[in-house]
Design an enzyme around this catalytic site. Structure first.
Site, PDB file in Angstrom:
ATOM      1  N   GLU A  34       0.870  -1.111  -0.353  1.00 58.21           N
ATOM      2  CA  GLU A  34       0.153   0.065   0.158  1.00 58.21           C
ATOM      3  C   GLU A  34       0.987   1.175  -0.140  1.00 58.21           C
ATOM      4  O   GLU A  34       1.686   1.452   0.814  1.00 58.21           O
ATOM      5  CB  GLU A  34      -0.893  -0.104   1.463  1.00 58.21           C
ATOM      6  CG  GLU A  34      -1.507   1.330   1.483  1.00 58.21           C
ATOM      7  CD  GLU A  34      -2.629   1.691   0.290  1.00 58.21           C
ATOM      8  OE1 GLU A  34      -3.445   1.093  -0.126  1.00 58.21           O
ATOM      9  OE2 GLU A  34      -2.305   2.957  -0.046  1.00 58.21           O
ATOM     10  N   LYS A  35       0.486   2.077  -0.911  1.00 56.81           N
ATOM     11  CA  LYS A  35       1.511   3.285  -1.014  1.00 56.81           C
ATOM     12  C   LYS A  35       1.195   4.572  -0.025  1.00 56.81           C
ATOM     13  O   LYS A  35       2.094   5.202   0.050  1.00 56.81           O
ATOM     14  CB  LYS A  35       1.700   3.708  -2.437  1.00 56.81           C
ATOM     15  CG  LYS A  35       0.332   4.051  -3.087  1.00 56.81           C
ATOM     16  CD  LYS A  35       0.537   4.836  -4.560  1.00 56.81           C
ATOM     17  CE  LYS A  35      -0.441   4.817  -5.386  1.00 56.81           C
ATOM     18  NZ  LYS A  35      -1.787   5.567  -4.902  1.00 56.81           N
ATOM     19  N   GLY A  39      -6.634   0.921   4.712  1.00 55.32           N
ATOM     20  CA  GLY A  39      -7.763   1.411   4.858  1.00 55.32           C
ATOM     21  C   GLY A  39      -8.464   2.132   3.682  1.00 55.32           C
ATOM     22  O   GLY A  39      -9.665   2.138   3.312  1.00 55.32           O
ATOM     23  N   GLY A  40      -7.590   2.672   2.611  1.00 59.08           N
ATOM     24  CA  GLY A  40      -8.141   3.077   1.398  1.00 59.08           C
ATOM     25  C   GLY A  40      -8.905   4.212   1.295  1.00 59.08           C
ATOM     26  O   GLY A  40      -9.318   4.884   2.415  1.00 59.08           O
ATOM     27  N   CYS A  42     -12.117   4.098   1.364  1.00 56.77           N
ATOM     28  CA  CYS A  42     -13.339   4.063   2.497  1.00 56.77           C
ATOM     29  C   CYS A  42     -13.056   4.591   3.716  1.00 56.77           C
ATOM     30  O   CYS A  42     -13.657   5.743   4.459  1.00 56.77           O
ATOM     31  CB  CYS A  42     -13.698   2.556   2.532  1.00 56.77           C
ATOM     32  SG  CYS A  42     -14.922   2.255   3.909  1.00 56.77           S
ATOM     33  N   GLY A 178     -23.752  15.934 -10.377  1.00 63.46           N
ATOM     34  CA  GLY A 178     -23.992  14.581 -10.094  1.00 63.46           C
ATOM     35  C   GLY A 178     -24.809  14.409  -8.948  1.00 63.46           C
ATOM     36  O   GLY A 178     -24.501  14.610  -7.838  1.00 63.46           O
ATOM     37  N   GLY A 179     -25.880  13.626  -9.261  1.00 64.61           N
ATOM     38  CA  GLY A 179     -27.165  13.224  -8.227  1.00 64.61           C
ATOM     39  C   GLY A 179     -26.915  11.690  -7.940  1.00 64.61           C
ATOM     40  O   GLY A 179     -27.791  11.009  -7.591  1.00 64.61           O
ATOM     41  N   GLY A 270     -19.195  10.304 -10.660  1.00 64.17           N
ATOM     42  CA  GLY A 270     -18.902   8.766 -10.909  1.00 64.17           C
ATOM     43  C   GLY A 270     -17.442   8.736 -10.545  1.00 64.17           C
ATOM     44  O   GLY A 270     -16.656   9.478 -10.336  1.00 64.17           O
ATOM     45  N   HIS A 447     -40.961  -3.954  20.607  1.00 68.52           N
ATOM     46  CA  HIS A 447     -41.909  -2.897  20.406  1.00 68.52           C
ATOM     47  C   HIS A 447     -41.319  -1.567  21.219  1.00 68.52           C
ATOM     48  O   HIS A 447     -41.334  -2.051  22.558  1.00 68.52           O
ATOM     49  CB  HIS A 447     -43.296  -3.063  20.567  1.00 68.52           C
ATOM     50  CG  HIS A 447     -44.149  -2.065  20.451  1.00 68.52           C
ATOM     51  ND1 HIS A 447     -44.511  -1.376  19.199  1.00 68.52           N
ATOM     52  CD2 HIS A 447     -44.689  -1.321  21.215  1.00 68.52           C
ATOM     53  CE1 HIS A 447     -45.476  -0.540  19.242  1.00 68.52           C
ATOM     54  NE2 HIS A 447     -45.545  -0.303  20.626  1.00 68.52           N
TER      55      HIS A 447
END
Ligand code: NAI
Length: 471
Positions: A34-35, A39-40, A42, A178-179, A270, A447
């Site tokens: 991993e550079k 966790g990236g 996310c 963008g929606g 996107g 409930h």
């Protein structure tokens, strides 16, 4: 110098790091390359920081808009403080993942890797080993922000998910391009803390692929806050940042050109698969990333791919962290000789606005296509009929249950309402276990809870509705 492993994983996001832990706990010798931070997207600039902020903004919104419940609170939202807490949450999680990797004896290489053969990942820079060799390799390189062909876009410096999750001052007016999920979540956050938000979506509705009835209800609920609006059929064609810092966003709306003024622009149009580091290995690529089967095997023996960099993620459920993680477990299990494969029918998806929108299984349309229209029943239960939702002061939305056949087998559940992200878990298990509406009805629900809405929808399905007049 070359190190040898059972499995080498390129990319330490929710796909890669979960695959590493899953392999490590089974005794495999694992290298994770991993550079950046583990966790990236996310954990560091996506799901987690956005939820840390959205949960805070929602508390603020509820506290300052609950006069009717007897709460007369006013006060500014401290964005800088909210960002600092968000950073702390991220730091704690990244540290936790690093600890777990150590505990599982996974070797973490902080380097830029390149898959040069099915069994070798070359490592760039640093004083460490020049490459790692492994019996099998997993590509988990994630995705990057898509830059649509919009004139002046780069120069106007729009905020992507990273920038929008790191502002220190609340913009007065925010225009979102963008929606999709990113646009709606970020737009909802900023509108809750005081920005006037306009979301421009080129399609006839936002959140393409989600249940259209529930999307309509969600937009209505978000717009009722007064500071959020979605303009549909609005294709953004040009953006300009003026000398005074404000921005003009031009869109073709229903065929006519219109300009929207903002202080900041958010880009949520996107994401594209990131295959850098794996593009020289001869893997078959689709338009949407590396091609894989349901066991995460690529076209090259010994090489697996998971998460946003694969076409499978995009095509089946969207680029989702939990899909990447599950694919990581499936890839590892396949490598280790276990029988595992992906089942996207039990992968839920969630939009974390307030209210939330969560779905699992088939859409109403897909169910009718797959099972025949006459065989499908759609049953609804509105949150305004839920005692708990009324007590919470959050009664917008409904739970929609899709069942098939005389036995009312559950094939899809769609929820728009408070805590839909949590409610969808029961529905997901129900689909996984092939449960029927009768199984949900026979399960006693506490409930008052929001979860009762699923049981009430199941009662509607079998024609025995209790708290609604629907059939
Ligand atoms: P998206 O593909 O979900 O939505 C992008 C939207 O932008 C589309 O509706 C598209 O029609 C619109 N668009 C594109 N060009 C446009 C233009 N010129 N003018 C107006 N509208 C335009 O992409 P998004 O929201 O960026 O998310 C990327 C990925 O990340 C998705 O796969 C999503 O599922 C995932 N994600 C998931 C989250 C979650 O699970 N809660 C949160 C954030 C992202």
């Amino acid at each position: 110098m070359t190190e040898r492993y059972d499995i080498a994983i390129l990319g330490g996001g929710p796909g890669g790091y979960v695959a590493a832990l899953h392999a490590g706990v089974q005794g495999a010798r694992v290298a994770l390359i991993e550079k950046d931070r583990v966790g990236g997207t996310c954990v560091t600039v996506g799901c987690i920081p956005s939820k840390a902020l959205l949960d805070t903004s929602h508390s603020y919104w509820m506290a300052t808009h609950a006069a009717v419940s007897g709460l007369h609170l006013t006060g500014e939202f401290d964005l800088a403080k909210a960002m600092a807490r968000k950073d702390q949450v991220v730091k704690q999680l990244v540290g936790g993942i690093e600890q777990l990797l150590k505990a599982r004896k996974v070797d973490l290489f902080k380097a830029e890797g390149e898959l040069v053969s099915p069994t070798e990942i070359r490592l760039g820079g640093g004083d460490g080993p020049k490459s790692v060799q492994a019996g099998a390799t997993i590509v988990a390189t994630g995705s990057a922000v898509a830059l649509p062909p919009i004139q002046g876009l780069k120069e106007a410096k729009p905020l992507d998910n990273v920038g929008a999750l790191d502002l220190r001052e609340t913009p007065k007016r925010l225009v979102v391009i963008g929606g999709g999920v990113i646009g709606m979540e970020l737009g909802a956050f900023y509108s809750e803390i005081g920005s006037d938000v306009t979301v421009l979506e080129m399609l006839p509705a936002p959140l393409a692929g989600s249940d259209p009835d529930l999307v309509r209800l969600l937009v209505k609920a978000l717009e009722s806050h007064g500071r959020f609006r979605v303009v549909t059929n609005a294709k953004v064609t040009a953006v300009e940042r003026r000398k005074n810092g404000t921005a003009a966003v031009t869109a073709e709306v229903e065929g006519k050109e219109e300009t929207f003024e903002g202080d900041e622009i958010v880009l949520g149009a996107g994401r594209v698969p990131n295959v850098k580091g794996a593009d020289g290995a001869g893997l078959a690529m689709g338009k949407r990333g590396v091609q894989v089967d349901d066991r995460m095997r690529t076209s090259v023996g010994g090489v697996y791919a998971i998460g946003d960099c694969t076409a499978a993620s995009f095509e089946n459920r969207g680029m989702l962290a939990h899909v990447a993680s599950t694919q990581g477990e499936v890839a590892v299990d396949t490598i280790l000789g276990h029988d595992a494969k992906m089942d996207y029918d039990v992968a839920p998806s969630v939009v974390y606005t307030h209210p939330e929108l969560a779905s699992v299984g088939l859409s109403e349309q897909a169910a009718k296509e797959r099972c025949g229209e006459a065989n499908v029943k759609v049953s609804r239960f509105p949150f305004r009929a839920s005692g708990r939702a009324l007590a919470l002061g959050e009664s917008d939305g409904m739970t929609k249950l899709i069942t098939t056949g005389k036995e009312h087998r559950i094939v899809g559940v769609h929820v728009m309402g408070p805590q839909a992200s949590e409610l969808i878990a029961e529905a997901t298990l129900a689909i996984r276990l092939d449960a029927t509406a009768h199984d949900i009805i026979a399960t006693v629900h506490s409930h008052p809870t929001l979860a009762e809405t699923l049981r009430e929808a199941a009662l509607v399905a079998v024609g025995r509705a209790i708290h609604t007049a629907s059939r």
